[in-house]
Write an enzyme that holds these catalytic residues in place. Structure first.
Site: not given
Length: 581
Positions: A27, A156, A181
């Site tokens: 990414g 995260s 997520y």
């Protein structure tokens, strides 16, 4: 230590340069990933951007070059939602890149509606975690060859809301994009902890990070939140700092398995510290990505087996399966203990196995010794030069070994050549028969293959001969305490295919091994199993595949053929009067 406090203070980020190092960033074409690439490129690194869209990758490479002032930026195309795409890309990287020093698993999807990957996994779990799990393990052996290699998994702060439900990893019973997520990011931290534990003793360091939500394209799959993120998040450049810090900082390089927030090691949520969940997730993930779990089965059988005072000889220990076997066996022993005696602390170091590799090229031997020592944390590794295609060389090497070594406890005859064109050894024997020893068939009237030659059959015959040799040798050694085994490591990605003359065959075999084959580390596990497992220590003469005893082909258990091959072999090597076992 309180949650959220740091282990040490450091500049954020460090000013260290990374000249000569290769960095892979998934990414890396947008957002945080691109900012990481720009920063590390400006520090002198060779940057490889990995993303799904080739056009966007080329555009990102151009922008990274312009903003960093470096021309040393490249790209590969890979779809993290496809295990096949990951395998193909990893194979290309391993073929083209001479080293991998830093891997940053940054790519991901964020809070999208329910969807599944090509392979049927919930998209957050499949892309954010499972794809990176496979990609990392496929590149890991190459990374072990680089001193102070580092792996950074971008998690995260939302991992705190995650919980791994092993009965519903795909969230088919109850789905929430936020929970999906969070779970994927929790899985990345658990992966970091387990991988770090498994890499103890190696030079590879592993970290996880939690950047603040940046202004980037990451939430494109959940457009309702896009404005919220743009308004409340930090810039992508600021959010990239912790990943850059873990990649280059000298203090960070002293540790492994830590979680970083704002360039500081921080204790993550309680569920991210659950080692049992980390181990369970590891085992399940191996099955999900169809990586053979032979290594785990071998560890379960022989994890605590030490080799203190043992001497191990491995032919072909300079590369592939042989080198991975050497690393594992060298690692089984060396440790330090401290004792307090009369108010004095005395340090003792216990030296484990002495590992000797035999190969014919001194330069390759020296390079392998360096890698083995670095990854096993043992200095007790040496080499002997020996060319298996020359009886004179073999006799010379054996004489030196017998003169220098006090004992020999384990001998692993691993070296081989594969499907090469017709060639005779120095002593006049067909190369594969002389070097390697199941479709094979021993033709005593044409052992050299001079009447009719096929490289495929020559290779098969040499491997059949190895099993017959093990069968007969074990029979002759009954009652001596010496056990003999033969084994098949499986389809393994090794350098043996280089000796295949046919370009078509070489391409086909390369393609098969890259997509479906084991890594050299996985291929070495049955070697290790036979060398150290206590359960088979009373058995001899058996054949093993995937760390399990199996029945070989009928021609491999023909006792009359085994006896005849023994006698013929004694005559060939000139040991008829010398060797009476």
């Amino acid at each position: 230590m309180l949650r959220g406090s740091a282990y040490f203070q450091s500049s954020c980020p460090s000013n260290n340069r990374i000249y000569g190092k290769t960095v892979i960033i998934t990414g890396g074409n947008t957002g945080i990933g691109k900012e990481i690439a720009i920063d590390l490129a400006s520090r002198g690194g060779r940057i490889i951007v990995v993303c799904r869209n080739p056009e966007k990758a080329l555009m990102a490479v151009k922008e990274i070059k312009e903003e960093s002032g470096s021309s040393n930026v490249y790209s590969y195309s890979m779809d993290l939602s496809s295990l096949q795409s990951i395998r193909v890309t990893a194979a290309k990287i391993l073929e083209k890149e001479t080293r991998i020093d830093i891997l940053i698993n940054n790519a991901g999807v964020m809070m999208g509606s329910y969807a599944k990957t090509v392979d049927g996994f919930e998209s957050h779990f499949g892309v954010n975690y499972l794809g990176h799990f496979l990609f990392t393990l496929l590149l890991l052996n190459k990374m072990k060859e680089s001193p102070n290699a580092r792996i950074i998994n971008v998690s995260s702060s939302k991992h705190e809301e995650g919980k791994i439900d092993f009965d519903d990893l795909n969230l088919e019973r109850s789905y929430s994009p936020f929970i999906a997520y969070a779970n994927s990011k929790l899985a990345l931290i658990l992966f970091t902890r387990e991988l770090s534990n498994r890499l103890k003793g190696s030079s590879v360091r592993v970290y996880s990070t939690s950047p603040s939500i940046p202004t980037s394209n990451s939430p494109r799959m959940y457009s309702i939140l896009e404005n919220m993120v743009s308004c409340s998040g930090l810039s992508a450049r600021r959010a990239a700092r912790s990943q850059v810090h873990c990649a280059v900082d000298s203090d960070a390089g002293k540790y492994s398995g830590l979680h970083f927030v704002d360039c500081k090691p921080t204790i993550p949520a309680d569920q991210a510290l659950d080692d049992e969940s980390a181990k369970r997730l590891w085992d399940i993930s191996l099955n999900l990505v169809e990586l053979c779990d032979i290594r785990q089965r071998a560890k379960n059988c022989a994890l605590d087996k030490r080799l203190d005072g043992k001497t191990v000889i491995i032919t072909g220990g300079n590369s592939g399966i042989g080198k991975e076997t050497a690393i594992d066996l060298a690692r089984r022993g060396r440790f330090s203990i401290s004792l307090e005696i009369k108010f004095k602390i005395i340090q003792f170091e216990i030296i484990g196995a002495r590992v000797l590799i035999c190969c014919r090229n001194e330069e390759k031997a020296l390079n392998a010794i360096d890698v083995i020592k670095r990854n096993s944390n043992s200095d007790n590794v040496q080499y002997y030069l020996m060319d298996l295609a020359s009886f004179r060389s073999i006799r010379h090497a054996a004489a030196i070994i017998l003169e220098n070594e006090l004992n020999i406890d384990i001998l692993i005859n691993n070296a081989a050549v594969m499907m090469c064109p017709f060639e005779l050894t120095v002593d006049g024997y067909e190369l594969q028969f002389a070097t390697n020893h199941l479709v094979g068939k021993i033709d005593f009237e044409n052992l050299n293959g001079e009447k009719s030659y096929s490289p495929t059959l020559a290779y098969a015959n040499s491997k059949l001969a190895n099993i017959l040799f093990a069968t007969e040798l074990s029979r002759r050694l009954q009652g001596t305490g010496i056990n003999v085994y033969s084994l098949h490591p499986g389809i393994v990605q090794t350098e043996l295919v280089k000796s295949i003359e046919s370009c078509v065959q070489r391409f086909l075999i390369n393609s098969i091994t890259r997509l479906f084959g084991k890594s050299a580390t996985q291929g070495a596990q049955t070697h290790i199993y036979c060398a150290v497992n206590k359960e088979i220590g009373t058995e001899t003469g058996f054949y093993y595949v995937n760390c399990e005893k199996v029945e070989p082909s009928k021609q491999a258990i023909d006792e009359d053929t085994a006896k005849k091959l023994w006698q013929v072999s004694l005559e060939m090597v000139g040991l008829v009067d010398y060797c009476d076992i």
